[in-house]
Design a protein around this motif. Sequence first.
Motif, PDB file in Angstrom:
ATOM      1  N   MET A   1       0.877  -1.433   0.145  1.00 16.03           N
ATOM      2  CA  MET A   1       0.014   0.023   0.234  1.00 16.03           C
ATOM      3  C   MET A   1       1.024   1.078  -0.097  1.00 16.03           C
ATOM      4  O   MET A   1       1.869   1.422   0.586  1.00 16.03           O
ATOM      5  CB  MET A   1      -0.985  -0.117   1.436  1.00 16.03           C
ATOM      6  N   THR A   2       0.747   2.295  -0.976  1.00 14.17           N
ATOM      7  CA  THR A   2       1.260   3.255  -0.908  1.00 14.17           C
ATOM      8  C   THR A   2       0.762   4.579  -1.394  1.00 14.17           C
ATOM      9  O   THR A   2      -0.579   4.268  -1.669  1.00 14.17           O
ATOM     10  CB  THR A   2       2.433   3.090  -2.199  1.00 14.17           C
ATOM     11  N   GLY A   3       1.147   5.715  -1.409  1.00 10.42           N
ATOM     12  CA  GLY A   3       0.559   6.748  -1.991  1.00 10.42           C
ATOM     13  C   GLY A   3      -0.857   7.357  -1.230  1.00 10.42           C
ATOM     14  O   GLY A   3      -0.680   7.132   0.275  1.00 10.42           O
ATOM     15  N   ALA A   4      -1.894   7.708  -1.867  1.00 13.03           N
ATOM     16  CA  ALA A   4      -3.077   8.162  -1.019  1.00 13.03           C
ATOM     17  C   ALA A   4      -3.721   7.185  -0.325  1.00 13.03           C
ATOM     18  O   ALA A   4      -4.303   7.504   0.702  1.00 13.03           O
ATOM     19  CB  ALA A   4      -4.109   8.643  -2.047  1.00 13.03           C
ATOM     20  N   ARG A   7      -1.794   6.944   2.912  1.00 13.84           N
ATOM     21  CA  ARG A   7      -1.891   8.336   3.513  1.00 13.84           C
ATOM     22  C   ARG A   7      -3.205   8.391   4.429  1.00 13.84           C
ATOM     23  O   ARG A   7      -3.527   8.520   5.615  1.00 13.84           O
ATOM     24  CB  ARG A   7      -1.955   9.572   2.932  1.00 13.84           C
ATOM     25  N   ALA A   8      -4.376   7.788   3.796  1.00 17.94           N
ATOM     26  CA  ALA A   8      -5.605   7.702   4.327  1.00 17.94           C
ATOM     27  C   ALA A   8      -5.663   6.943   5.438  1.00 17.94           C
ATOM     28  O   ALA A   8      -6.357   6.959   6.468  1.00 17.94           O
ATOM     29  CB  ALA A   8      -6.585   7.351   3.226  1.00 17.94           C
ATOM     30  N   LEU A   9      -5.239   5.883   5.447  1.00 17.60           N
ATOM     31  CA  LEU A   9      -5.162   4.758   6.382  1.00 17.60           C
ATOM     32  C   LEU A   9      -4.239   5.192   7.748  1.00 17.60           C
ATOM     33  O   LEU A   9      -4.882   5.254   8.881  1.00 17.60           O
ATOM     34  CB  LEU A   9      -4.290   3.468   6.090  1.00 17.60           C
ATOM     35  N   PHE A  10      -3.042   5.769   7.477  1.00 15.10           N
ATOM     36  CA  PHE A  10      -2.323   6.491   8.611  1.00 15.10           C
ATOM     37  C   PHE A  10      -3.424   7.520   9.095  1.00 15.10           C
ATOM     38  O   PHE A  10      -3.147   7.905  10.378  1.00 15.10           O
ATOM     39  CB  PHE A  10      -1.025   7.073   8.131  1.00 15.10           C
ATOM     40  N   ALA A  53      -1.389  -2.939  10.750  1.00 16.06           N
ATOM     41  CA  ALA A  53      -1.556  -1.546  10.667  1.00 16.06           C
ATOM     42  C   ALA A  53      -0.472  -0.731  11.716  1.00 16.06           C
ATOM     43  O   ALA A  53       0.030   0.248  11.073  1.00 16.06           O
ATOM     44  CB  ALA A  53      -3.091  -0.856  10.638  1.00 16.06           C
ATOM     45  N   GLU A  54      -0.704  -0.969  12.735  1.00 10.79           N
ATOM     46  CA  GLU A  54       0.078  -0.214  13.793  1.00 10.79           C
ATOM     47  C   GLU A  54       1.612  -0.562  13.370  1.00 10.79           C
ATOM     48  O   GLU A  54       2.419   0.234  13.757  1.00 10.79           O
ATOM     49  CB  GLU A  54      -0.087  -0.965  15.148  1.00 10.79           C
ATOM     50  N   TRP A  55       1.873  -1.735  13.235  1.00  8.66           N
ATOM     51  CA  TRP A  55       3.190  -2.045  12.781  1.00  8.66           C
ATOM     52  C   TRP A  55       3.766  -1.012  11.620  1.00  8.66           C
ATOM     53  O   TRP A  55       5.057  -0.676  11.802  1.00  8.66           O
ATOM     54  CB  TRP A  55       3.344  -3.513  12.599  1.00  8.66           C
TER      55      TRP A  55
END
Length: 195
Positions: A1-4, A7-10, A53-55
């Motif tokens: 997973m990269t890019g937008a 960023r949305a996940l983060f 996700a946290e990792w």
Amino acid sequence: MTGAPRRALFSRLSALYRRMDEAYDTVAGPLGFSCDGCASNCCISHFQHHTRAEWLYLFEGLAALPEDRRQDYLTRAARAVDAARQALSRGEIPRVMCPVNDDGRCGLYAHRLMICRLHGVPHVLIGQGGVREFPGCVRCESLRAASPGAGLMDRTALYRELAAIEMALLGKKWGRLPKVDLTLAEMLVAGPPRF
């Protein structure tokens, strides 16, 4: 997973972390509970973490650090993993300092994981088995004993949102990958999660 999408996940995870911090403060604040000066520092507890996700977000924080600091944390992580393995081989519960602890402060504070944010205060989880109540740490419980009617943190919605974020990250791989059961040090030694 990269890019937008990344960023949305983060952004979603960061918002959840803010909610966790607020929920923690709602319980800890009225009790006057603080970790400052605690003799039984939870940063030496053998906490295992369970989401990719946290990792992944942890490595986002690590990547933002200067190279020398990042390398120091990775070196400390390798030592911590070794020390924990030695303790486990002796049948002991490891009591090893977190590799990102700098003189009592988290060096990745904004990216610290859920259990690091929520540990210490008493809480409940509501599920199919009913309501399960968990005590806080010894220090918090002594403050709570002197404050009848002190609150509990309800972690239920927080856990559900974290699970939803994990599902969004993994998509169709959700439930098909091996479960994550790693300490923060083990995550750092392993490198970013692969999925």
